[in-house]
Design an enzyme around this catalytic site. Structure first.
Site, mmCIF file in Angstrom:
data_model
loop_
_atom_site.group_PDB
_atom_site.id
_atom_site.type_symbol
_atom_site.label_atom_id
_atom_site.label_comp_id
_atom_site.label_asym_id
_atom_site.label_seq_id
_atom_site.Cartn_x
_atom_site.Cartn_y
_atom_site.Cartn_z
ATOM 1 N N ARG A 209 -1.480 -6.200 -8.269
ATOM 2 C CA ARG A 209 -0.425 -7.062 -8.194
ATOM 3 C C ARG A 209 -0.348 -7.869 -9.462
ATOM 4 N NH1 ARG A 209 -2.510 -7.883 -2.335
ATOM 5 N NH2 ARG A 209 -4.207 -8.026 -3.498
ATOM 6 N N SER B 247 -2.693 -7.854 2.950
ATOM 7 C CA SER B 247 -2.927 -7.593 4.432
ATOM 8 C C SER B 247 -3.448 -9.036 4.715
ATOM 9 C CB SER B 247 -4.219 -6.890 4.489
ATOM 10 O OG SER B 247 -3.905 -5.406 3.924
ATOM 11 N N LYS C 248 -17.776 -6.067 7.364
ATOM 12 C CA LYS C 248 -16.842 -7.029 7.084
ATOM 13 C C LYS C 248 -15.953 -7.056 8.455
ATOM 14 C CE LYS C 248 -12.954 -7.052 3.603
ATOM 15 N NZ LYS C 248 -12.411 -6.247 2.329
ATOM 16 N N HIS D 280 0.936 -1.321 -0.117
ATOM 17 C CA HIS D 280 0.026 0.260 0.071
ATOM 18 C C HIS D 280 0.976 1.405 0.033
ATOM 19 C CE1 HIS D 280 -3.249 -2.654 2.296
ATOM 20 N NE2 HIS D 280 -3.603 -2.356 1.139
HETATM 21 O O1 PNS Z 1 -8.690 -2.992 -0.016
HETATM 22 P P1 PNS Z 1 -9.869 -3.601 -0.658
HETATM 23 O O2 PNS Z 1 -10.775 -4.276 0.560
HETATM 24 O O3 PNS Z 1 -9.814 -4.242 -1.910
HETATM 25 O O4 PNS Z 1 -10.725 -2.414 -1.233
HETATM 26 C C1 PNS Z 1 -12.022 -2.485 -1.612
HETATM 27 C C2 PNS Z 1 -12.637 -1.221 -1.882
HETATM 28 C C3 PNS Z 1 -12.724 -0.505 -0.463
HETATM 29 C C4 PNS Z 1 -12.023 -0.019 -2.923
HETATM 30 C C5 PNS Z 1 -14.321 -1.650 -2.404
HETATM 31 O O5 PNS Z 1 -14.591 -2.483 -1.686
HETATM 32 C C6 PNS Z 1 -15.101 -0.090 -2.342
HETATM 33 O O6 PNS Z 1 -14.926 0.653 -2.987
HETATM 34 N N1 PNS Z 1 -16.118 -0.298 -1.642
HETATM 35 C C7 PNS Z 1 -17.265 0.620 -1.565
HETATM 36 C C8 PNS Z 1 -18.616 0.095 -2.181
HETATM 37 C C9 PNS Z 1 -18.528 0.564 -3.447
HETATM 38 O O7 PNS Z 1 -18.564 1.501 -4.079
HETATM 39 N N2 PNS Z 1 -19.014 -0.485 -4.240
HETATM 40 C C10 PNS Z 1 -19.189 -0.389 -5.661
HETATM 41 C C11 PNS Z 1 -18.051 -0.769 -6.616
HETATM 42 S S1 PNS Z 1 -17.653 -2.444 -7.030
#
Ligand code: PNS
Length: 160
Positions: free
Chosen positions: A89, A127, A40, A16
């Site tokens: 990645r 993570s 979550k 990150h």
């Molecule tokens: O680090 P992560 O867990 O891969 O991040 C995921 C994240 C936070 C970017 C994603 O879950 C997110 O944007 N969630 C907010 C809900 C949203 O906007 N969903 C629509 C897009 S699929």
């Protein structure tokens, strides 16, 4: 140009941090946004995760830390940011990331997703891998910033 770098950051890894450092090279402002999602299960609270990021980015004047819930595109709009940064990645990330980028663009076509390919030495850092190694008291020093090493081990110990 103002960009959002969203994620769970549970915990922040060297991967990150690498993306943050590289994104600030071409962004005027970067908001690192921690997802506040109580559905979550997380190791650290949102406040703790934000605190980690504040410490880790204290010498980066272009970076600010926030949390968000709900849709990412709504948060980006509220922040007046039209770029979403995501790190890529291995190829395994691609389908999920591509789907998310397309969905976000369907929801708001003013907002573009920019992918930054991870550095080679961070290729398999995640993570979840960090948490798993720590559970077995393994060495996470190459995977996370030194400031977080102890906090992660302590939190995992308290949990198990
Ligand atoms: O680090 P992560 O867990 O891969 O991040 C995921 C994240 C936070 C970017 C994603 O879950 C997110 O944007 N969630 C907010 C809900 C949203 O906007 N969903 C629509 C897009 S699929």
């Amino acid at each position: 140009m103002k960009a959002i770098y969203p994620g769970s950051f549970d915990p922040t890894t060297n991967g990150h941090l690498d993306i943050i450092k590289r994104a600030v090279k071409f962004c005027d402002e970067l908001v690192v946004a921690v997802l506040d999602n109580n559905r979550k299960e997380s190791l650290f609270t949102v406040e703790e995760r934000m605190e980690h990021l504040i410490v880790l980015t204290k010498d980066m004047p272009k970076v600010s830390i926030a949390s968000f819930s709900g849709l990412l595109v709504d948060f980006a709009k509220k922040e007046n940011a039209n770029i979403i940064i995501r790190g890529l990645r291995a190829l395994t990330d691609f389908e999920y990331e591509f789907q998310m980028a397309l969905t976000n663009r369907k929801l708001n076509e003013q907002i573009e997703t920019v992918f930054i390919p991870t550095s080679l030495d961070q290729l398999y850092v995640s993570s979840s891998v960090v948490k798993e190694i720590s559970q077995f008291s393994g060495d996470i020093s190459k995977l996370v910033p030194s400031q977080l090493e102890e906090v992660i081990h302590r939190k995992i110990k308290r949990r198990s």
